[in-house]
Every structure is written in C-alpha cells, then in structure tokens.
Design a protein around this motif. Structure first.
Motif, PDB file in Angstrom:
ATOM      1  N   ASP A  29      -7.597   4.742  -0.618  1.00  0.00           N
ATOM      2  CA  ASP A  29      -7.893   5.972  -1.359  1.00  0.00           C
ATOM      3  C   ASP A  29      -7.594   5.736  -2.825  1.00  0.00           C
ATOM      4  O   ASP A  29      -6.602   5.069  -3.161  1.00  0.00           O
ATOM      5  CB  ASP A  29      -7.023   7.141  -0.892  1.00  0.00           C
ATOM      6  CG  ASP A  29      -7.459   7.718   0.441  1.00  0.00           C
ATOM      7  OD1 ASP A  29      -8.542   7.353   0.929  1.00  0.00           O
ATOM      8  OD2 ASP A  29      -6.714   8.547   0.981  1.00  0.00           O
ATOM      9  N   ASN A  30      -8.426   6.329  -3.689  1.00  0.00           N
ATOM     10  CA  ASN A  30      -8.173   6.268  -5.119  1.00  0.00           C
ATOM     11  C   ASN A  30      -7.122   7.305  -5.471  1.00  0.00           C
ATOM     12  O   ASN A  30      -7.235   8.467  -5.093  1.00  0.00           O
ATOM     13  CB  ASN A  30      -9.459   6.531  -5.899  1.00  0.00           C
ATOM     14  CG  ASN A  30      -9.264   6.362  -7.373  1.00  0.00           C
ATOM     15  OD1 ASN A  30      -8.662   7.207  -8.016  1.00  0.00           O
ATOM     16  ND2 ASN A  30      -9.756   5.264  -7.900  1.00  0.00           N
ATOM     17  N   ARG A  31      -6.091   6.875  -6.165  1.00  0.00           N
ATOM     18  CA  ARG A  31      -4.987   7.783  -6.523  1.00  0.00           C
ATOM     19  C   ARG A  31      -5.430   8.904  -7.455  1.00  0.00           C
ATOM     20  O   ARG A  31      -4.887   9.999  -7.407  1.00  0.00           O
ATOM     21  CB  ARG A  31      -3.860   6.988  -7.172  1.00  0.00           C
ATOM     22  CG  ARG A  31      -3.151   6.092  -6.218  1.00  0.00           C
ATOM     23  CD  ARG A  31      -1.994   5.388  -6.906  1.00  0.00           C
ATOM     24  NE  ARG A  31      -1.289   4.574  -5.930  1.00  0.00           N
ATOM     25  CZ  ARG A  31      -0.961   3.315  -6.129  1.00  0.00           C
ATOM     26  NH1 ARG A  31      -1.243   2.726  -7.264  1.00  0.00           N
ATOM     27  NH2 ARG A  31      -0.334   2.650  -5.188  1.00  0.00           N
ATOM     28  N   ALA A  32      -6.396   8.640  -8.308  1.00  0.00           N
ATOM     29  CA  ALA A  32      -6.799   9.631  -9.313  1.00  0.00           C
ATOM     30  C   ALA A  32      -7.666  10.744  -8.740  1.00  0.00           C
ATOM     31  O   ALA A  32      -7.476  11.908  -9.086  1.00  0.00           O
ATOM     32  CB  ALA A  32      -7.539   8.938 -10.452  1.00  0.00           C
ATOM     33  N   ASP A  33      -8.608  10.394  -7.868  1.00  0.00           N
ATOM     34  CA  ASP A  33      -9.562  11.413  -7.436  1.00  0.00           C
ATOM     35  C   ASP A  33      -9.679  11.586  -5.928  1.00  0.00           C
ATOM     36  O   ASP A  33     -10.461  12.400  -5.451  1.00  0.00           O
ATOM     37  CB  ASP A  33     -10.940  11.129  -8.027  1.00  0.00           C
ATOM     38  CG  ASP A  33     -11.513   9.784  -7.597  1.00  0.00           C
ATOM     39  OD1 ASP A  33     -10.964   9.160  -6.664  1.00  0.00           O
ATOM     40  OD2 ASP A  33     -12.500   9.351  -8.202  1.00  0.00           O
ATOM     41  N   GLY A  34      -8.925  10.808  -5.149  1.00  0.00           N
ATOM     42  CA  GLY A  34      -8.951  10.957  -3.702  1.00  0.00           C
ATOM     43  C   GLY A  34     -10.141  10.321  -3.016  1.00  0.00           C
ATOM     44  O   GLY A  34     -10.307  10.468  -1.813  1.00  0.00           O
ATOM     45  N   PHE A  35     -10.982   9.610  -3.773  1.00  0.00           N
ATOM     46  CA  PHE A  35     -12.123   8.934  -3.162  1.00  0.00           C
ATOM     47  C   PHE A  35     -11.622   7.881  -2.191  1.00  0.00           C
ATOM     48  O   PHE A  35     -10.763   7.077  -2.524  1.00  0.00           O
ATOM     49  CB  PHE A  35     -12.992   8.277  -4.239  1.00  0.00           C
ATOM     50  CG  PHE A  35     -14.163   7.514  -3.683  1.00  0.00           C
ATOM     51  CD1 PHE A  35     -15.316   8.174  -3.316  1.00  0.00           C
ATOM     52  CD2 PHE A  35     -14.103   6.144  -3.528  1.00  0.00           C
ATOM     53  CE1 PHE A  35     -16.401   7.482  -2.796  1.00  0.00           C
ATOM     54  CE2 PHE A  35     -15.183   5.432  -3.013  1.00  0.00           C
ATOM     55  CZ  PHE A  35     -16.332   6.104  -2.648  1.00  0.00           C
ATOM     56  N   GLY A  36     -12.122   7.913  -0.974  1.00  0.00           N
ATOM     57  CA  GLY A  36     -11.712   6.949   0.035  1.00  0.00           C
ATOM     58  C   GLY A  36     -12.856   6.010   0.380  1.00  0.00           C
ATOM     59  O   GLY A  36     -14.016   6.407   0.398  1.00  0.00           O
ATOM     60  N   GLU A  44      -5.260  -3.331  -7.587  1.00  0.00           N
ATOM     61  CA  GLU A  44      -5.130  -3.506  -9.036  1.00  0.00           C
ATOM     62  C   GLU A  44      -5.874  -2.432  -9.817  1.00  0.00           C
ATOM     63  O   GLU A  44      -5.773  -2.362 -11.043  1.00  0.00           O
ATOM     64  CB  GLU A  44      -5.641  -4.883  -9.458  1.00  0.00           C
ATOM     65  CG  GLU A  44      -4.779  -6.022  -8.941  1.00  0.00           C
ATOM     66  CD  GLU A  44      -5.391  -7.386  -9.163  1.00  0.00           C
ATOM     67  OE1 GLU A  44      -6.585  -7.482  -9.549  1.00  0.00           O
ATOM     68  OE2 GLU A  44      -4.679  -8.385  -8.922  1.00  0.00           O
ATOM     69  N   ASN A  45      -6.624  -1.574  -9.116  1.00  0.00           N
ATOM     70  CA  ASN A  45      -7.465  -0.584  -9.780  1.00  0.00           C
ATOM     71  C   ASN A  45      -7.250   0.824  -9.237  1.00  0.00           C
ATOM     72  O   ASN A  45      -8.206   1.567  -9.006  1.00  0.00           O
ATOM     73  CB  ASN A  45      -8.937  -1.001  -9.668  1.00  0.00           C
ATOM     74  CG  ASN A  45      -9.239  -2.180 -10.557  1.00  0.00           C
ATOM     75  OD1 ASN A  45      -9.490  -2.025 -11.736  1.00  0.00           O
ATOM     76  ND2 ASN A  45      -9.159  -3.378 -10.000  1.00  0.00           N
ATOM     77  N   ASN A  46      -5.990   1.177  -9.042  1.00  0.00           N
ATOM     78  CA  ASN A  46      -5.584   2.551  -8.753  1.00  0.00           C
ATOM     79  C   ASN A  46      -5.945   3.046  -7.352  1.00  0.00           C
ATOM     80  O   ASN A  46      -6.124   4.235  -7.143  1.00  0.00           O
ATOM     81  CB  ASN A  46      -6.134   3.508  -9.817  1.00  0.00           C
ATOM     82  CG  ASN A  46      -5.276   4.741  -9.961  1.00  0.00           C
ATOM     83  OD1 ASN A  46      -4.061   4.696  -9.761  1.00  0.00           O
ATOM     84  ND2 ASN A  46      -5.881   5.858 -10.312  1.00  0.00           N
ATOM     85  N   PHE A  47      -6.079   2.134  -6.399  1.00  0.00           N
ATOM     86  CA  PHE A  47      -6.287   2.518  -5.005  1.00  0.00           C
ATOM     87  C   PHE A  47      -5.012   2.234  -4.224  1.00  0.00           C
ATOM     88  O   PHE A  47      -4.282   1.299  -4.540  1.00  0.00           O
ATOM     89  CB  PHE A  47      -7.443   1.732  -4.374  1.00  0.00           C
ATOM     90  CG  PHE A  47      -8.802   2.165  -4.833  1.00  0.00           C
ATOM     91  CD1 PHE A  47      -9.568   3.031  -4.073  1.00  0.00           C
ATOM     92  CD2 PHE A  47      -9.324   1.700  -6.035  1.00  0.00           C
ATOM     93  CE1 PHE A  47     -10.833   3.422  -4.489  1.00  0.00           C
ATOM     94  CE2 PHE A  47     -10.583   2.082  -6.465  1.00  0.00           C
ATOM     95  CZ  PHE A  47     -11.333   2.944  -5.693  1.00  0.00           C
ATOM     96  N   VAL A  48      -4.762   3.038  -3.209  1.00  0.00           N
ATOM     97  CA  VAL A  48      -3.629   2.822  -2.323  1.00  0.00           C
ATOM     98  C   VAL A  48      -4.171   2.542  -0.917  1.00  0.00           C
ATOM     99  O   VAL A  48      -5.115   3.196  -0.460  1.00  0.00           O
ATOM    100  CB  VAL A  48      -2.659   4.033  -2.325  1.00  0.00           C
ATOM    101  CG1 VAL A  48      -3.333   5.301  -1.849  1.00  0.00           C
ATOM    102  CG2 VAL A  48      -1.430   3.741  -1.524  1.00  0.00           C
ATOM    103  N   LEU A 103     -11.255  -7.895  -1.879  1.00  0.00           N
ATOM    104  CA  LEU A 103     -11.488  -6.457  -2.091  1.00  0.00           C
ATOM    105  C   LEU A 103     -10.170  -5.697  -2.158  1.00  0.00           C
ATOM    106  O   LEU A 103      -9.968  -4.857  -3.048  1.00  0.00           O
ATOM    107  CB  LEU A 103     -12.340  -5.889  -0.951  1.00  0.00           C
ATOM    108  CG  LEU A 103     -13.821  -6.178  -0.986  1.00  0.00           C
ATOM    109  CD1 LEU A 103     -14.461  -5.780   0.335  1.00  0.00           C
ATOM    110  CD2 LEU A 103     -14.473  -5.439  -2.139  1.00  0.00           C
ATOM    111  N   VAL A 104      -9.275  -5.961  -1.218  1.00  0.00           N
ATOM    112  CA  VAL A 104      -7.979  -5.268  -1.191  1.00  0.00           C
ATOM    113  C   VAL A 104      -7.210  -5.552  -2.476  1.00  0.00           C
ATOM    114  O   VAL A 104      -6.627  -4.641  -3.073  1.00  0.00           O
ATOM    115  CB  VAL A 104      -7.160  -5.668   0.052  1.00  0.00           C
ATOM    116  CG1 VAL A 104      -5.748  -5.121  -0.017  1.00  0.00           C
ATOM    117  CG2 VAL A 104      -7.856  -5.177   1.313  1.00  0.00           C
TER     118      VAL A 104
END
Length: 77
Positions: A41-48, A22-26, A16-17
């Motif tokens: 967290d998703n870099r584009a929309d802040g979804f955690g 690889e898909n824009n999460f930090v 998962l990590v």
C-alpha cells in the motif's frame, strides 16, 4: 508481466518490492519464498498493488484503490 523470463520471477518480484519500499509503499503481505506473491500500500494515498506468480510462471498484477471518506487514509498507529 509481459516479456519476463519466468525463471527470473523471484528476482523481478524482489526488485519490485525494493522499489516499492524505497518509494513510500509499505508491504502488507509477503508470501515469499513459498510463493511469489506480495501486496503493498502507498502510505500517502492508500493505493494498493500486488504481484502474484500464477500457474505456468505467469505473474499477474492486482490493484486496489480505496476512496476515503475524508479524502485520505486514516493515520497508521
């Protein structure tokens, strides 16, 4: 996570990590190897979202969706 063999939890969390990174999460928090508990967290929309191994080897999902005043998260420095 249903239908996941608990002995494979560390392997599943690692996969998962890898996908998240690889898909824009930090990764915001990573308690491995002490605990299988990772938050991203998703870099584009802040979804955690997070995954955490609980008692008896059960993995649970958590999520956080923030509503930003200007419609998007503030830039990271």
């Amino acid at each position: 996570m249903k239908n996941t063999i608990t002995q494979r939890n560390a392997e599943v969390v690692a996969a998962l990590v890898k996908w998240w990174q690889e898909n824009n999460f930090v990764v915001m928090s990573d308690e491995r190897p002490k605990e299988n508990w990772v938050s991203v967290d998703n870099r584009a929309d802040g979804f955690g979202i997070s995954v955490q191994e609980r008692s008896q080897g059960v993995c649970r999902w958590g999520r956080l969706l923030l509503v930003w005043p200007n419609g998007k998260p503030a830039p990271r420095k």
